[in-house]
Write a protein that holds these residues in place. Structure first.
Motif, short mmCIF file in Angstrom:
data_model
loop_
_atom_site.label_atom_id
_atom_site.label_comp_id
_atom_site.label_asym_id
_atom_site.label_seq_id
_atom_site.Cartn_x
_atom_site.Cartn_y
_atom_site.Cartn_z
N ALA A 17 0.83 -1.19 0.00
CA ALA A 17 0.00 0.00 0.00
C ALA A 17 0.87 1.25 0.00
O ALA A 17 2.00 1.25 0.49
N SER A 18 0.34 2.35 -0.53
CA SER A 18 1.09 3.59 -0.61
C SER A 18 1.38 4.14 0.78
O SER A 18 0.52 4.14 1.66
N SER A 19 2.62 4.62 0.97
CA SER A 19 2.98 5.26 2.23
C SER A 19 4.02 6.34 1.93
O SER A 19 5.20 6.16 2.18
N PRO A 20 3.60 7.45 1.32
CA PRO A 20 4.55 8.45 0.85
C PRO A 20 5.34 9.08 1.98
O PRO A 20 4.86 9.23 3.10
N LEU A 21 6.58 9.42 1.67
CA LEU A 21 7.42 10.11 2.63
C LEU A 21 6.82 11.48 2.97
O LEU A 21 6.80 11.89 4.12
N SER A 22 6.33 12.14 1.95
CA SER A 22 5.80 13.49 2.10
C SER A 22 5.07 13.81 0.81
O SER A 22 5.12 13.03 -0.15
N PRO A 23 4.38 14.96 0.74
CA PRO A 23 3.67 15.28 -0.51
C PRO A 23 4.56 15.32 -1.74
O PRO A 23 4.08 15.19 -2.85
N ASP A 24 5.87 15.50 -1.55
CA ASP A 24 6.76 15.54 -2.72
C ASP A 24 7.52 14.23 -2.90
O ASP A 24 8.42 14.14 -3.73
N PHE A 25 7.20 13.19 -2.11
CA PHE A 25 7.80 11.86 -2.24
C PHE A 25 9.31 11.87 -2.09
O PHE A 25 10.00 10.98 -2.57
N GLY A 26 9.84 12.88 -1.42
CA GLY A 26 11.27 12.95 -1.22
C GLY A 26 12.05 13.37 -2.45
O GLY A 26 13.27 13.30 -2.46
N LEU A 27 11.35 13.83 -3.47
CA LEU A 27 12.02 14.30 -4.69
C LEU A 27 12.60 15.69 -4.46
O LEU A 27 12.10 16.47 -3.65
N ALA A 28 13.64 16.01 -5.21
CA ALA A 28 14.19 17.36 -5.15
C ALA A 28 13.12 18.37 -5.58
O ALA A 28 12.28 18.06 -6.44
N PRO A 29 13.09 19.56 -4.99
CA PRO A 29 12.06 20.54 -5.33
C PRO A 29 11.95 20.82 -6.83
O PRO A 29 10.84 20.99 -7.35
N ALA A 30 13.09 20.86 -7.53
CA ALA A 30 13.05 21.14 -8.97
C ALA A 30 12.35 20.03 -9.74
O ALA A 30 11.78 20.26 -10.81
N VAL A 31 12.38 18.81 -9.20
CA VAL A 31 11.70 17.67 -9.83
C VAL A 31 10.24 17.62 -9.40
O VAL A 31 9.33 17.55 -10.22
N ALA A 32 9.99 17.67 -8.11
CA ALA A 32 8.63 17.57 -7.59
C ALA A 32 7.75 18.70 -8.11
O ALA A 32 6.56 18.51 -8.38
N GLY A 33 8.33 19.90 -8.27
CA GLY A 33 7.54 21.05 -8.70
C GLY A 33 7.52 21.28 -10.19
O GLY A 33 6.87 22.23 -10.66
N PHE A 34 8.20 20.42 -10.96
CA PHE A 34 8.21 20.57 -12.43
C PHE A 34 6.81 20.33 -12.97
O PHE A 34 6.13 19.37 -12.58
N VAL A 35 6.35 21.21 -13.85
CA VAL A 35 4.97 21.16 -14.33
C VAL A 35 4.91 20.56 -15.73
O VAL A 35 5.61 21.02 -16.64
N VAL A 36 4.07 19.56 -15.89
CA VAL A 36 3.78 18.96 -17.20
C VAL A 36 2.27 18.84 -17.33
O VAL A 36 1.62 18.27 -16.45
N GLY A 37 1.71 19.38 -18.39
CA GLY A 37 0.28 19.27 -18.62
C GLY A 37 -0.56 19.89 -17.51
O GLY A 37 -1.65 19.39 -17.21
N GLY A 38 -0.05 20.94 -16.88
CA GLY A 38 -0.81 21.63 -15.85
C GLY A 38 -0.71 21.00 -14.47
O GLY A 38 -1.35 21.49 -13.53
N ARG A 39 0.10 19.93 -14.31
CA ARG A 39 0.28 19.29 -13.02
C ARG A 39 1.76 19.29 -12.65
O ARG A 39 2.61 19.13 -13.52
N THR A 40 2.04 19.42 -11.37
CA THR A 40 3.41 19.19 -10.95
C THR A 40 3.67 17.68 -10.96
O THR A 40 2.74 16.87 -10.92
N ILE A 41 4.93 17.32 -11.02
CA ILE A 41 5.29 15.90 -11.00
C ILE A 41 4.78 15.24 -9.72
O ILE A 41 4.22 14.13 -9.75
#
Length: 285
Positions: A17-41
């Motif tokens: 089952a899903s158990s994310p580290l945090s809303p950004d899944f531990g990704l670097a901010p530049a990756v987690a916040g990168f926008v594709v098709g109107g959504r962040t990664i």
């Protein structure tokens, strides 16, 4: 468990089952916040997990549901026989994970930007199998397919040759065009053309000569490749898979009225002849 080249150090674990580290899944901010098709990664990953299209099998590690390949196979009856060669790209990562689930078909992956293929469309199953013999004698990765029952494809019989970038694919085309033209089983009337990437990309993103790859996309894909685990079960041995695909190809050729299938059944019909009765006389046909 198989992995992409980018996730070679990922431990083999069963999906949970899903158990994310945090809303950004531990990704670097530049990756987690990168926008594709109107959504962040990060938002796209969270949405795919919530919808059951992705599984987070460890915090920050992602895989596709184990039955995803089966669902795709059932969606379109397209028997395929592949021949390995010089082309070696992580297509499961690029197409099924990044394009389909993370980018939601709004962006062609940067990793596919230099992928060009030669499409060859023989007219009969006889010619398709002859073409396979020709392609198997080359160093190129290739596959033959019967797409007649795929509602999303305009093709009946199709061979794909993976050429690499456009320059290399043009070189491969020139070489293969000469070989195909000289083969009496094929000849110059067999259509050949060069395409870019997967056909699904053009259906979703428009003409391939207009693809755009924003700055930073390559870095995003490199980071996500480190988080992707290919959790598909090991396939059956290739000889078994190829034999099953070949049989299905012949069955579809029979359904299409392509009588050249009998070359590969010893002249035997796939279905037994039947007696037909005239509606107005006692004559049988």
């Amino acid at each position: 468990m198989r992995r992409t080249a980018g996730s070679a150090t990922t431990p083999a674990v069963a999906p949970t089952a899903s158990s994310p580290l945090s809303p950004d899944f531990g990704l670097a901010p530049a990756v987690a916040g990168f926008v594709v098709g109107g959504r962040t990664i990060a938002a796209a990953l969270a949405e795919a997990i919530a919808d059951g299209r992705l599984i987070e099998n460890e915090p920050g590690q992602f895989c596709l549901p184990s039955d995803a390949g089966r669902e795709r196979a059932l969606a379109s009856d397209t028997p395929t026989i592949s021949t390995p060669g010089s082309f070696d790209a992580p297509c499961h990562l690029l197409h099924h994970f990044l394009f389909a689930e993370v980018y939601r078909a709004a962006q062609v992956p940067q990793g596919c930007s230099a992928c060009f293929k030669i499409w060859i469309r023989p007219a009969t199953i006889r010619a398709l199998f002859a073409l396979k013999e020709v392609l198997d004698a080359t160093p190129y990765s290739s596959k033959i397919k019967v797409e007649a029952l795929d509602p999303g494809s305009p093709n009946v019989y199709l061979a794909l040759v993976y050429g690499g970038d456009l320059s290399a694919t043009r070189t491969a085309y020139a070489s293969l065009r000469g070989v195909v033209d000289a083969d009496p089983r094929l000849g110059p009337d067999v259509p050949m053309e060069i395409r870019r990437g997967c056909h699904a990309y053009e259906r979703a993103c428009g003409p391939s000569d207009q693809y755009r790859f924003p700055p930073g996309l390559a870095e995003v894909e490199a980071a996500l490749a480190e988080r992707f685990v290919d959790a598909r079960p090991a396939p059956r041995p290739k000889p078994q898979r190829d034999a099953a695909a070949r049989l299905r190809m012949l069955q579809i050729a029979f359904q299409l009225g392509d009588e050249s299938y009998a070359d590969f059944t010893g002249g035997e019909a796939i279905a037994s002849p039947v007696v037909r009765y005239s509606p107005t006389t006692d004559e049988e046909t």
